[in-house]
Design a protein around this motif. Sequence first.
Motif, short mmCIF file in Angstrom:
data_model
loop_
_atom_site.label_atom_id
_atom_site.label_comp_id
_atom_site.label_asym_id
_atom_site.label_seq_id
_atom_site.Cartn_x
_atom_site.Cartn_y
_atom_site.Cartn_z
N PRO A 15 5.72 60.53 -16.58
CA PRO A 15 4.71 59.66 -17.36
C PRO A 15 4.24 58.38 -16.67
N ALA A 16 5.32 57.70 -16.02
CA ALA A 16 4.99 56.39 -15.27
C ALA A 16 4.31 56.32 -14.26
N VAL A 17 4.22 57.77 -13.48
CA VAL A 17 3.45 57.91 -12.23
C VAL A 17 1.98 57.91 -12.96
N ALA A 18 1.75 58.81 -14.03
CA ALA A 18 0.45 58.64 -14.59
C ALA A 18 -0.15 57.34 -15.17
N ALA A 19 0.69 56.86 -15.64
CA ALA A 19 0.30 55.45 -16.22
C ALA A 19 -0.18 54.41 -15.07
N ASP A 20 0.69 54.53 -13.91
CA ASP A 20 0.14 53.63 -12.92
C ASP A 20 -1.27 54.34 -12.45
N ALA A 21 -1.63 55.57 -12.35
CA ALA A 21 -2.93 56.02 -11.80
C ALA A 21 -3.93 55.84 -12.83
N ARG A 22 -3.58 55.91 -14.40
CA ARG A 22 -4.61 55.70 -15.15
C ARG A 22 -5.00 54.10 -15.03
N LEU A 23 -4.08 53.37 -14.85
CA LEU A 23 -4.45 51.90 -14.80
C LEU A 23 -5.39 51.64 -13.74
N ARG A 24 -4.94 52.16 -12.54
CA ARG A 24 -5.72 51.82 -11.11
C ARG A 24 -7.11 52.56 -11.12
N SER A 25 -7.15 53.41 -12.08
CA SER A 25 -8.39 54.29 -12.08
C SER A 25 -9.57 53.42 -12.96
N SER A 26 -9.30 52.28 -13.57
CA SER A 26 -10.09 51.65 -14.26
C SER A 26 -9.95 50.07 -13.99
N PHE A 27 -10.28 49.94 -12.66
CA PHE A 27 -10.24 48.52 -12.27
C PHE A 27 -8.90 47.79 -12.54
N GLY A 28 -7.96 48.37 -12.74
CA GLY A 28 -6.48 47.80 -12.93
C GLY A 28 -6.29 47.33 -14.40
N ILE A 29 -7.33 47.25 -15.41
CA ILE A 29 -7.27 46.78 -16.63
C ILE A 29 -7.35 47.73 -17.72
N GLY A 30 -7.31 48.76 -17.45
CA GLY A 30 -7.00 49.98 -18.51
C GLY A 30 -8.26 50.30 -19.31
N SER A 31 -8.34 50.93 -20.26
CA SER A 31 -9.32 51.34 -21.00
C SER A 31 -10.11 50.52 -21.83
N ILE A 32 -11.30 50.25 -21.55
CA ILE A 32 -12.27 49.56 -22.40
C ILE A 32 -12.52 50.10 -23.99
N PHE A 33 -12.52 51.45 -23.89
CA PHE A 33 -12.63 52.15 -25.26
C PHE A 33 -11.39 51.60 -25.94
N ASP A 34 -10.33 51.70 -25.58
CA ASP A 34 -9.03 51.27 -26.32
C ASP A 34 -8.74 49.94 -26.69
N GLN A 35 -9.43 49.09 -25.84
CA GLN A 35 -9.43 47.54 -26.12
C GLN A 35 -10.65 47.38 -27.24
N ALA A 36 -11.62 48.14 -27.33
CA ALA A 36 -12.54 47.96 -28.28
C ALA A 36 -12.03 48.41 -29.92
N GLN A 37 -10.85 49.12 -29.98
CA GLN A 37 -10.43 49.41 -30.99
C GLN A 37 -9.40 48.29 -31.57
N VAL A 38 -9.27 47.08 -30.96
CA VAL A 38 -8.35 46.10 -31.30
C VAL A 38 -9.25 45.13 -32.07
N VAL A 39 -8.84 44.89 -33.08
CA VAL A 39 -9.34 43.74 -33.97
C VAL A 39 -9.22 42.50 -33.19
N GLY A 40 -10.45 41.69 -33.06
CA GLY A 40 -10.49 40.41 -32.35
C GLY A 40 -11.04 40.39 -31.13
N LEU A 41 -10.99 39.73 -30.19
CA LEU A 41 -11.48 39.56 -28.79
C LEU A 41 -10.67 39.74 -27.74
N PRO A 42 -9.86 40.89 -27.52
CA PRO A 42 -8.99 40.90 -26.41
C PRO A 42 -9.79 40.65 -25.09
N ILE A 43 -9.33 39.95 -24.34
CA ILE A 43 -10.14 39.80 -22.87
C ILE A 43 -8.95 40.42 -21.80
#
Length: 385
Positions: free
Chosen positions: A201-229
């Motif tokens: 899973p660590a290999v996949a996690a590395d790939a997933r992060l790099r596949s989105s500019f190194g910041i991860g899923s914007i969809f996931d961040q949109a589910q967080v209450v507040g304004l994660p930057i």
Amino acid sequence: MSRTNTIPLVHASLGEQELAAVAEVFSSGWPAGQGPRGKALEAQLKQRYGAGDAVAVSNCGAALHLAMLALGVRPGDEVIVADYTFPAPAHAVRYVGATPVFADVRADTGTVDPQAVADLIGPRTAGVIAVDTVGMPADYAQLQAIADRHGLFVVEDAACAVGATYRGREAGALAEVACLSFHGRKGATSGEGGALIAADPAVAADARLRSSFGIGSIFDQAQVVGLPIPEFTEVGYNFKLSDIAAAILQVQIGRIDELLERRRAVAARYAELLADEELLTLPQVPEDRTHAWQSYMVTLDHSVDRAAVATDLRAQGIGCGHGTWATHVQPVFETKQTCPVSADLFRRNLAIPMHAELSTDQVERVAETLRAVLLSHAASGRRTA
């Protein structure tokens, strides 16, 4: 030749189920990448392959690139790659500044020769990228044993092989990391698309992060209450797969057994119709594996003028192609290596129509026309064994 009488080399099996899935995405308000349909597709792939995790990406080339990064390949490293293939594996090695080293292939299967791999291992070798050539799995038992002896990784380029098997295990689950393609000519397709399947899973996690500019899923961040930057802590890439494509693929993966059975029937009929044709050799499938039949490639006799055969077939409305590439002869790689078996297959292989939408009449027409055209373009008295 009218369009209605043509028999295309490839044809995607997309229909009402896929359209309905896309309509659902339109209604959801999230057509972009790494949304709910992408997550569902990744879960589906993880379960299908019994993997540690799966990452949906924009294409197989992106998956191969991410695999090299996640496995720590660096400038100065060498990665042994199967030579007879679309050059994507060698490109991926180059993307990270490493050197591709080309391994010759088996004459009967077109898959990488384990002995050729063993002979190429040196002090700079980091790993091996094997290729399931046009849907035929490579010899993973031998390749993994060689890699284990030398502390190397093995990556399975299963771009063409969704649905194939090797010793009872499914292509995509035959190495620590596998890369899939969902390009328009594959057995399961969204037009373009790919996935990285990882045991760790660590290999996949590395790939997933790099596949989105190194910041991860914007969809996931949109589910967080507040304004994660999010913070950009490393250089990443835009390799996301849209939820539109992911929705199509959920349907296609569910249909893969049906679609593959239709391709197998086409392959079996070709084998019957062309069994006694002396001017070509049919594809050979070892008993310990099954073929996904992304392509159906015949190997023409040395006496046959392949270009003339292709010209005649196309003039009669039958699609065909050269097969795949001998990567080492491509100018971009500037190598002095030789892979004689790969080079010979590159010169003599011919792809004829193969897809799940071919009718029995069409298959018979292809075989009949091919026989006639071969006879017209074989040099008299020059046939070789």
